[in-house]
Scaffold this motif. Structure first.
Motif, PDB file in Angstrom:
ATOM      1  N   HIS A 205      81.150  14.271 114.688  1.00  0.00           N
ATOM      2  CA  HIS A 205      80.511  12.973 114.114  1.00  0.00           C
ATOM      3  C   HIS A 205      81.335  11.728 113.713  1.00  0.00           C
ATOM      4  N   HIS A 206      82.319  11.825 112.963  1.00  0.00           N
ATOM      5  CA  HIS A 206      82.938  11.023 112.408  1.00  0.00           C
ATOM      6  C   HIS A 206      83.826  10.035 113.341  1.00  0.00           C
ATOM      7  N   GLY A 253      71.539  18.217 114.790  1.00  0.00           N
ATOM      8  CA  GLY A 253      72.842  18.218 115.495  1.00  0.00           C
ATOM      9  C   GLY A 253      74.010  17.964 114.205  1.00  0.00           C
ATOM     10  N   GLY A 254      73.887  17.798 113.073  1.00  0.00           N
ATOM     11  CA  GLY A 254      74.927  18.044 112.112  1.00  0.00           C
ATOM     12  C   GLY A 254      75.287  16.513 111.529  1.00  0.00           C
ATOM     13  N   ARG A 255      74.748  15.446 112.049  1.00  0.00           N
ATOM     14  CA  ARG A 255      75.145  14.337 111.549  1.00  0.00           C
ATOM     15  C   ARG A 255      74.487  13.924 110.226  1.00  0.00           C
ATOM     16  N   LEU A 256      75.121  13.659 109.337  1.00  0.00           N
ATOM     17  CA  LEU A 256      74.742  13.337 107.877  1.00  0.00           C
ATOM     18  C   LEU A 256      75.014  12.169 107.384  1.00  0.00           C
ATOM     19  N   TYR A 257      74.037  11.077 107.359  1.00  0.00           N
ATOM     20  CA  TYR A 257      74.157   9.726 106.826  1.00  0.00           C
ATOM     21  C   TYR A 257      73.069   9.293 105.659  1.00  0.00           C
ATOM     22  N   ASN A 258      73.562   8.263 105.264  1.00  0.00           N
ATOM     23  CA  ASN A 258      72.548   7.371 104.314  1.00  0.00           C
ATOM     24  C   ASN A 258      71.665   6.294 104.971  1.00  0.00           C
ATOM     25  N   PRO A 259      70.339   6.624 105.036  1.00  0.00           N
ATOM     26  CA  PRO A 259      69.495   6.087 105.893  1.00  0.00           C
ATOM     27  C   PRO A 259      69.393   4.368 105.334  1.00  0.00           C
ATOM     28  N   ALA A 260      69.803   4.063 104.184  1.00  0.00           N
ATOM     29  CA  ALA A 260      69.947   2.939 103.662  1.00  0.00           C
ATOM     30  C   ALA A 260      70.946   2.135 104.076  1.00  0.00           C
ATOM     31  N   THR A 261      71.840   2.736 104.568  1.00  0.00           N
ATOM     32  CA  THR A 261      73.245   1.890 104.844  1.00  0.00           C
ATOM     33  C   THR A 261      73.635   2.207 106.143  1.00  0.00           C
ATOM     34  N   GLY A 262      73.139   3.261 106.782  1.00  0.00           N
ATOM     35  CA  GLY A 262      73.539   3.588 108.041  1.00  0.00           C
ATOM     36  C   GLY A 262      74.940   4.321 108.057  1.00  0.00           C
ATOM     37  N   SER A 267      80.824  15.087 105.832  1.00  0.00           N
ATOM     38  CA  SER A 267      80.467  16.081 106.776  1.00  0.00           C
ATOM     39  C   SER A 267      79.646  17.160 106.373  1.00  0.00           C
ATOM     40  N   ALA A 268      78.907  17.756 107.551  1.00  0.00           N
ATOM     41  CA  ALA A 268      78.130  18.933 107.005  1.00  0.00           C
ATOM     42  C   ALA A 268      78.807  20.287 107.537  1.00  0.00           C
ATOM     43  N   VAL A 269      79.993  20.370 107.700  1.00  0.00           N
ATOM     44  CA  VAL A 269      80.729  21.468 108.088  1.00  0.00           C
ATOM     45  C   VAL A 269      81.982  21.603 107.453  1.00  0.00           C
ATOM     46  N   MET A 270      82.492  22.933 107.442  1.00  0.00           N
ATOM     47  CA  MET A 270      83.831  23.192 106.883  1.00  0.00           C
ATOM     48  C   MET A 270      84.901  23.161 107.793  1.00  0.00           C
ATOM     49  N   LEU A 271      86.042  23.467 107.199  1.00  0.00           N
ATOM     50  CA  LEU A 271      87.239  23.184 108.082  1.00  0.00           C
ATOM     51  C   LEU A 271      87.831  23.995 109.478  1.00  0.00           C
ATOM     52  N   ALA A 272      87.103  25.339 109.334  1.00  0.00           N
ATOM     53  CA  ALA A 272      87.148  26.178 110.474  1.00  0.00           C
ATOM     54  C   ALA A 272      86.406  25.595 111.556  1.00  0.00           C
TER      55      ALA A 272
END
Length: 304
Positions: A205-206, A253-262, A267-272
């Motif tokens: 996502h990033h 789908g795993g996207r994590l975001y601030n709805p106020a700023t977009g 992230s929502a996952v670990m390094l593995a």
């Protein structure tokens, strides 16, 4: 791909536990650390984002006491301070509160390091901050690794930071406004600075796959460090949640975001999982993946 014990230099929390929360307890930290280590990460730096000085005083002590009490010094050799010496520009600050950004004056830098001597292993600062080069030299003289990011720095400012001893770029391609000048911007400048390794977040996502390919091809495996940027939302079910003191949304789908700023909120996952996604792109061999997910991080911060 065999997991050699990934090393993650940027873990902001997980499972609803925020390492930058004023309510963090030692038990909270230990629960989060257990989940991080169970995920396949062998060693990590808990990361505190831009916060008031009192929060650093409190939470650095909370984390260090928990680490020592439970003999986790090898798994958690120290912390990463991502701020407070970054850009206050909303696009560069991202999920950081710009009201808590401060310039890296020598007194402020020394005060932070003296809170828990030897425990700060990595600091992210903006290369465009006032006295950035002086702060880099001071941090390096105290044995602290330095990465630049969350800034609007130009090529000259990034080069000056590298001249002073900066070693890396914090999550290159992120921590910048959604719209930047097409030619002169921190992403191109960071890519072009050969002395700086690129820390990148490959959570799907990033960064788009094509940008990951470009960064990896330009920097080469020896100068890529994959981080998860795992946030308190990592490990939570999809839906509304609280991240870094603000409302956030974790999509299925795993996207994590601030709805106020977009803007993304970590992230929502670990390094593995990040390493599996990088492997799927077919850019690096297994030996090169080990460099990107372990060896280069260890080289940056030194042994525990």
């Amino acid at each position: 791909m065999r997991n050699p014990g990934w090393i993650d230099l940027q873990v902001n929390g997980c499972s609803g536990i925020d390492f930058s929360s004023p309510e963090l307890t030692g038990d909270d930290f230990l629960r989060a650390a257990e989940r991080v280590l169970e995920s396949g990460t062998g060693c990590f730096l808990p990361t505190l984002i831009t916060s008031p000085f009192g929060l650093y005083r409190r939470n650095l002590g909370v984390i260090r006491r928990a680490v020592v009490r439970h003999g986790l010094e090898r798994e958690v050799p120290g912390v990463h301070l991502e701020g407070p010496f970054i850009s206050a520009d909303p696009g560069a600050a991202g999920a950081h509160n710009p009201d808590w950004v401060v310039p890296p004056d020598p007194e402020k830098v020394e005060a932070l390091l003296d809170l828990e001597p030897g425990f700060v292993r990595l600091v992210t600062l903006g290369a465009d901050a006032e006295n950035a080069a002086g702060a880099v030299r001071l941090l390096r003289s105290r044995g602290v690794a330095v990465s630049v990011g969350h800034h609007l720095a130009d090529s000259g400012e990034i080069a000056a930071a590298a001249d002073a001893g900066a070693q890396a770029l914090t999550h290159l391609g992120n921590g910048v406004p959604g719209m930047v000048p097409r030619h002169r911007n921190p992403i191109w400048a960071g890519l072009a600075e050969e002395r700086l390794s690129a820390m990148i977040i490959t959570d799907g996502h990033h960064l788009p796959p094509e940008l990951i390919r470009v960064i990896c091809k330009v920097k080469g495996a020896a100068k890529i460090i994959v981080t998860s940027d795992a946030s308190p939302g990592a490990g939570l079910p999809p839906g509304p949640c609280r991240v870094f003191g603000s409302d956030a949304i974790l999509e299925p789908g795993g996207r994590l975001y601030n709805p106020a700023t977009g803007y993304l909120a970590g992230s929502a996952v670990m390094l593995a999982e990040c390493m599996r996604r990088l492997e799927s792109l077919g850019i690096f061999s297994e030996a090169e993946l080990r460099m990107a997910g372990r060896d280069n991080a260890l080289k940056l911060i030194g042994p525990a």
